[in-house]
Design a protein around this motif. Structure first.
Motif, short mmCIF file in Angstrom:
data_model
loop_
_atom_site.label_atom_id
_atom_site.label_comp_id
_atom_site.label_asym_id
_atom_site.label_seq_id
_atom_site.Cartn_x
_atom_site.Cartn_y
_atom_site.Cartn_z
N SER A 1 0.89 -1.36 0.05
CA SER A 1 0.04 -0.02 -0.04
C SER A 1 0.74 1.40 0.04
CB SER A 1 -0.99 0.04 1.12
OG SER A 1 -1.83 -1.14 1.16
N LYS B 1 -7.64 12.20 -1.59
CA LYS B 1 -8.12 11.41 -2.73
C LYS B 1 -7.08 10.14 -3.03
CE LYS B 1 -10.21 14.95 -5.11
NZ LYS B 1 -10.44 15.61 -6.44
N SER B 2 -5.70 10.28 -2.66
CA SER B 2 -4.71 9.13 -2.58
C SER B 2 -5.26 8.08 -1.64
CB SER B 2 -3.55 9.56 -2.35
OG SER B 2 -2.80 10.62 -3.42
N GLU C 1 1.82 1.99 -3.41
CA GLU C 1 0.78 2.11 -4.25
C GLU C 1 0.28 3.83 -3.94
OE1 GLU C 1 -0.90 0.88 -6.80
OE2 GLU C 1 0.66 -0.57 -6.84
N ILE C 2 0.38 4.11 -2.95
CA ILE C 2 0.15 5.50 -2.50
C ILE C 2 1.14 6.52 -2.94
CG2 ILE C 2 1.15 5.93 0.04
CD1 ILE C 2 -1.95 7.00 0.52
N ASN C 3 2.39 6.05 -2.77
CA ASN C 3 3.61 6.87 -3.46
C ASN C 3 3.16 7.06 -4.94
OD1 ASN C 3 6.44 6.28 -4.85
ND2 ASN C 3 6.56 7.80 -3.44
N LYS C 4 2.90 6.06 -5.64
CA LYS C 4 2.72 6.35 -6.94
C LYS C 4 1.46 7.04 -7.26
CE LYS C 4 4.15 1.58 -8.47
NZ LYS C 4 3.66 0.28 -8.86
N SER C 5 0.48 7.25 -6.54
CA SER C 5 -0.74 8.04 -6.48
C SER C 5 -0.64 9.39 -6.37
CB SER C 5 -1.90 7.33 -5.75
OG SER C 5 -1.57 7.89 -4.37
N SER C 6 0.50 9.90 -5.72
CA SER C 6 0.69 11.24 -5.62
C SER C 6 2.22 11.52 -5.51
CB SER C 6 0.00 11.78 -4.37
OG SER C 6 0.36 13.10 -4.11
N SER D 1 -8.16 6.13 -2.84
CA SER D 1 -7.65 5.13 -3.88
C SER D 1 -7.09 3.83 -3.31
CB SER D 1 -6.73 5.69 -4.72
OG SER D 1 -5.43 5.95 -4.34
N ILE D 2 -6.23 4.04 -2.21
CA ILE D 2 -5.61 2.89 -1.50
C ILE D 2 -6.84 1.96 -0.80
CG2 ILE D 2 -4.12 1.98 0.12
CD1 ILE D 2 -3.05 3.07 -2.32
N GLU E 1 -5.20 16.38 -2.17
CA GLU E 1 -4.38 15.39 -2.94
C GLU E 1 -4.31 13.98 -1.89
OE1 GLU E 1 -0.46 14.81 -5.43
OE2 GLU E 1 -1.53 16.79 -5.42
#
Length: 278
Positions: A113, A172-173, A116-121, A176-177, A169
């Protein structure tokens, strides 16, 4: 494996296993707490909560209200977000891997996770150093360990930058996770700091009114207009945004009290609230 060792054991909460478990039990049974030990029999789906982070003798009972509210759920991931009181490290930092250690035991960081959250923002950066000294997330971990009997992982996020745009931001991230795994979100914040008790109640009520309505714009307006000294305002806002993205339609104030209400000295208090989003 990296171990995030306790920074405030023996200060914000007891440093031995037995004393810590006893302290948490007392928080749940306290007159400002839920009055019962987890798990609850409630089956309402709660997406996230707001929870205080002072020493257990001050804010523990109010924190216990939040934890009791979610105690019948079975999350595989708990996302915890709070303010960086020390101002060290990155503006928005997530711990990528390792475990958080408490006197009760270790809880694993969800590396999958975190990636993934690093990729999302681009705002959310990997940084363990940001987490080393702060209490805002640490005090949540033993409460979680005593609330849930099943195995779960955590995703710890800590904010220096608590601005409106960052909160949107980050929120929202987080959402998404949370769509990927069965997740509970915990926004860690205290409210008014070091004001007389009556004034703190009045200030915090005006801010809580915006939180339960999930009105982030009004939240920031009231925060600035009334100069309310809630330390984790960005964590609150990020939690509101994430929960709203995930379908929350309301917030509910479970309990509000100040340090003065709990320990008796009402001359200079800190405010604490337990709020759930569903």
């Amino acid at each position: 494996m990296q171990v995030r060792t306790p920074a405030v054991a023996g200060m914000f909460y007891p440093k031995t296993n037995q004393e810590l478990k006893s302290s948490i039990k007392n928080c749940f049974l306290h007159k400002y707490g839920p009055g019962s030990l987890p798990p609850s029999s409630h089956n309402e789906k709660i997406i996230g909560v707001i929870c205080p982070h002072a020493g257990y003798e001050y804010s523990g009972p109010i924190a216990a209200d939040s934890y009791y509210a979610i105690s019948s759920q079975n999350p595989e991931l708990v996302i915890i977000i709070g303010p960086n009181h020390w101002g060290i490290g990155r503006d928005v930092a997530v711990m990528k891997d390792g475990v958080w250690r408490t006197p009760i035991g270790d809880i694993e960081v969800d590396t999958e996770s975190a990636i993934e959250i690093n990729k999302s923002s681009k705002l959310i950066e990997f940084d363990s150093f940001s987490h080393t000294r702060d209490h805002c997330l640490e005090v949540q971990i033993p409460m979680l360990q005593e609330t849930f009997s099943h195995k779960f992982k955590i995703l710890p996020l800590i904010l220096i930058d608590q601005s409106y745009h960052t909160a949107i931001e980050v929120g929202k991230s987080i959402a998404s996770i949370s769509k990927i795994k069965n997740t509970i979100i915990i926004g860690s914040s205290d409210f008014t700091h070091y004001e007389p008790n009556d004034f703190a109640h009045k200030q915090d009520k005006s801010l809580i009114d915006t939180i339960v309505k999930l009105d982030v714009d009004k939240f920031y307006n009231i925060l600035q207009e009334k100069q309310i000294s809630a330390c984790g305002y960005g964590a609150i806002a990020s939690t509101m945004i994430a929960c709203k993205e995930l379908g929350a339609t309301k917030g509910t104030l479970i309990k509000y009290a100040t340090s003065g209400d709990i320990v008796g000295d009402k001359s200079s208090v800190v405010g604490y609230a337990s709020i759930v989003f569903s």
